[in-house]
Design a protein around this motif. Sequence first.
Motif, PDB file in Angstrom:
ATOM      1  N   ASP A   1       0.837  -1.194   0.000  1.00 24.05           N
ATOM      2  CA  ASP A   1       0.000   0.000   0.000  1.00 24.05           C
ATOM      3  C   ASP A   1       0.875   1.249   0.000  1.00 24.05           C
ATOM      4  OD1 ASP A   1      -2.561  -1.249   0.070  1.00 24.05           O
ATOM      5  OD2 ASP A   1      -2.200  -1.748   2.174  1.00 24.05           O
ATOM      6  N   SER A   2       0.883   1.959  -1.125  1.00 23.19           N
ATOM      7  CA  SER A   2       1.671   3.192  -1.191  1.00 23.19           C
ATOM      8  C   SER A   2       1.098   4.255  -0.269  1.00 23.19           C
ATOM      9  CB  SER A   2       1.708   3.698  -2.635  1.00 23.19           C
ATOM     10  OG  SER A   2       2.391   2.784  -3.461  1.00 23.19           O
ATOM     11  N   ILE A   3      -0.232   4.243  -0.098  1.00 22.79           N
ATOM     12  CA  ILE A   3      -0.871   5.130   0.866  1.00 22.79           C
ATOM     13  C   ILE A   3      -1.225   4.301   2.096  1.00 22.79           C
ATOM     14  CG2 ILE A   3      -2.810   6.665   1.319  1.00 22.79           C
ATOM     15  CD1 ILE A   3      -2.984   7.291  -1.594  1.00 22.79           C
ATOM     16  N   ASN A   4      -0.615   4.626   3.216  1.00 23.58           N
ATOM     17  CA  ASN A   4      -0.859   3.896   4.458  1.00 23.58           C
ATOM     18  C   ASN A   4      -2.341   3.942   4.814  1.00 23.58           C
ATOM     19  OD1 ASN A   4      -1.024   3.124   7.260  1.00 23.58           O
ATOM     20  ND2 ASN A   4       1.172   3.537   7.424  1.00 23.58           N
ATOM     21  N   LYS A   5      -2.921   2.783   5.105  1.00 23.01           N
ATOM     22  CA  LYS A   5      -4.342   2.716   5.435  1.00 23.01           C
ATOM     23  C   LYS A   5      -4.677   3.514   6.693  1.00 23.01           C
ATOM     24  CE  LYS A   5      -5.165  -1.818   3.309  1.00 23.01           C
ATOM     25  NZ  LYS A   5      -6.000  -1.294   2.219  1.00 23.01           N
ATOM     26  N   LYS A   6      -3.653   3.765   7.522  1.00 21.96           N
ATOM     27  CA  LYS A   6      -3.875   4.507   8.762  1.00 21.96           C
ATOM     28  C   LYS A   6      -3.628   6.007   8.600  1.00 21.96           C
ATOM     29  CE  LYS A   6      -2.747   0.553  11.726  1.00 21.96           C
ATOM     30  NZ  LYS A   6      -1.872   0.042  12.817  1.00 21.96           N
ATOM     31  N   THR A   7      -3.463   6.459   7.354  1.00 23.79           N
ATOM     32  CA  THR A   7      -3.265   7.890   7.107  1.00 23.79           C
ATOM     33  C   THR A   7      -4.415   8.688   7.717  1.00 23.79           C
ATOM     34  OG1 THR A   7      -2.031   7.501   5.058  1.00 23.79           O
ATOM     35  CG2 THR A   7      -3.092   9.648   5.314  1.00 23.79           C
ATOM     36  N   LYS A   8      -4.077   9.713   8.463  1.00 24.00           N
ATOM     37  CA  LYS A   8      -5.090  10.529   9.132  1.00 24.00           C
ATOM     38  C   LYS A   8      -6.032  11.159   8.104  1.00 24.00           C
ATOM     39  CE  LYS A   8      -5.677  14.226  12.521  1.00 24.00           C
ATOM     40  NZ  LYS A   8      -4.994  15.217  13.403  1.00 24.00           N
ATOM     41  N   GLY A   9      -7.325  10.933   8.308  1.00 24.88           N
ATOM     42  CA  GLY A   9      -8.320  11.533   7.437  1.00 24.88           C
ATOM     43  C   GLY A   9      -8.639  10.737   6.186  1.00 24.88           C
ATOM     44  N   LEU A  10      -7.913   9.638   5.942  1.00 24.83           N
ATOM     45  CA  LEU A  10      -8.183   8.791   4.778  1.00 24.83           C
ATOM     46  C   LEU A  10      -9.264   7.775   5.114  1.00 24.83           C
ATOM     47  CD1 LEU A  10      -7.366   7.763   1.881  1.00 24.83           C
ATOM     48  CD2 LEU A  10      -5.810   6.183   3.065  1.00 24.83           C
ATOM     49  N   ILE A  11     -10.269   7.669   4.269  1.00 21.36           N
ATOM     50  CA  ILE A  11     -11.314   6.654   4.440  1.00 21.36           C
ATOM     51  C   ILE A  11     -10.954   5.395   3.671  1.00 21.36           C
ATOM     52  CG2 ILE A  11     -13.745   6.102   4.022  1.00 21.36           C
ATOM     53  CD1 ILE A  11     -14.323   9.102   4.511  1.00 21.36           C
ATOM     54  N   HIS A  12     -10.574   5.557   2.411  1.00 21.15           N
ATOM     55  CA  HIS A  12     -10.175   4.403   1.598  1.00 21.15           C
ATOM     56  C   HIS A  12      -9.491   4.908   0.345  1.00 21.15           C
ATOM     57  CE1 HIS A  12     -10.170   0.264   0.252  1.00 21.15           C
ATOM     58  NE2 HIS A  12     -10.673   0.638  -0.913  1.00 21.15           N
ATOM     59  N   SER A  13      -8.582   4.091  -0.197  1.00 22.39           N
ATOM     60  CA  SER A  13      -7.938   4.434  -1.467  1.00 22.39           C
ATOM     61  C   SER A  13      -7.644   3.174  -2.262  1.00 22.39           C
ATOM     62  CB  SER A  13      -6.638   5.220  -1.231  1.00 22.39           C
ATOM     63  OG  SER A  13      -5.664   4.401  -0.607  1.00 22.39           O
ATOM     64  N   GLU A  14      -7.560   3.327  -3.553  1.00 24.39           N
ATOM     65  CA  GLU A  14      -7.174   2.246  -4.470  1.00 24.39           C
ATOM     66  C   GLU A  14      -5.973   2.710  -5.281  1.00 24.39           C
ATOM     67  OE1 GLU A  14      -8.533  -0.781  -4.883  1.00 24.39           O
ATOM     68  OE2 GLU A  14     -10.362  -0.603  -3.686  1.00 24.39           O
ATOM     69  N   TYR A  15      -4.899   1.932  -5.249  1.00 25.49           N
ATOM     70  CA  TYR A  15      -3.718   2.165  -6.078  1.00 25.49           C
ATOM     71  C   TYR A  15      -3.852   1.288  -7.318  1.00 25.49           C
ATOM     72  CZ  TYR A  15       1.238   2.005  -7.520  1.00 25.49           C
ATOM     73  OH  TYR A  15       2.412   2.075  -8.220  1.00 25.49           O
ATOM     74  N   MET A  16      -3.791   1.898  -8.505  1.00 31.28           N
ATOM     75  CA  MET A  16      -3.998   1.141  -9.733  1.00 31.28           C
ATOM     76  C   MET A  16      -3.008   1.571 -10.813  1.00 31.28           C
ATOM     77  SD  MET A  16      -8.197   1.239  -9.726  1.00 31.28           S
ATOM     78  CE  MET A  16      -8.244   2.981  -9.248  1.00 31.28           C
ATOM     79  N   THR A  17      -2.739   0.669 -11.732  1.00 29.97           N
ATOM     80  CA  THR A  17      -1.894   0.953 -12.885  1.00 29.97           C
ATOM     81  C   THR A  17      -2.774   1.413 -14.038  1.00 29.97           C
ATOM     82  OG1 THR A  17      -0.303  -0.733 -12.196  1.00 29.97           O
ATOM     83  CG2 THR A  17      -0.228  -0.019 -14.499  1.00 29.97           C
TER      84      THR A  17
END
Length: 236
Positions: free
Chosen positions: A23-39
């Motif tokens: 996960d390039s974006i840490n799931k515990k990032t403050k204020g992040l609900i969800h993200s998807e890393y895609m090519t």
Amino acid sequence: MNIFSYHLVKIPYNLAIKGLFSDSINKKTKGLIHSEYMTAMTLGSPIISSSRFLIKQVAIFAQWENEYALENYLREEKFGKILAKGWHVRLEFIREWGKISGYKIPKQKAILENESSPVVAVTIARMKPFAIPRFLRWGRPVEKLVRDHSGTLLSLASIRLPNTVSTFSIWKTEKEMTNMVHGHSDMSKPKRHSNAMKERERKSFHFEFTTLRFKPISEFGFWNGQENFIPNLKRN
């Protein structure tokens, strides 16, 4: 208020490969609900081609508790600073069809000024492995329809192995997008999308699938040397 963001950025090969497995974006990032890393992929491109999987071109689709959380991430975090060098659009939720895990669909919905306002569409699907050949047979004609449509300002596909596929498109007007969806556009073979949806209803390609519609609220940066994809929108 929750906002969504869609990011496009070109990164070094080794960092792109690393992102496929972590996960390039840490799931515990403050204020992040969800993200998807895609090519990123080119819509409608041949399955075996250099334009199908653009390894160094990354698409990130994220939901944040508020705009401050996104701005703080882009300013303070290592991968956020990389994203800040690319392009992104900030979005307010309008409508959802289907369901997808991870994101929290807001109860509060944005309203477009009118059907001539620009709109952004994002689809995400978790594929059934044995349905992929059938999905490609029905899906690639739809990709070409969206890619070549006179109503799109920017469109692309993306993938996250093993089974997540997604599309992103910015439309000049909501009316042009809905006409395409229902097979009423002036393009050749206009019913490619509606026919594919009928096939999906007959026998689903996916474990999960959603189409999300958004109101664009601001746009930042450059993508492939271009900026200001969306007319009359707030800029950085």
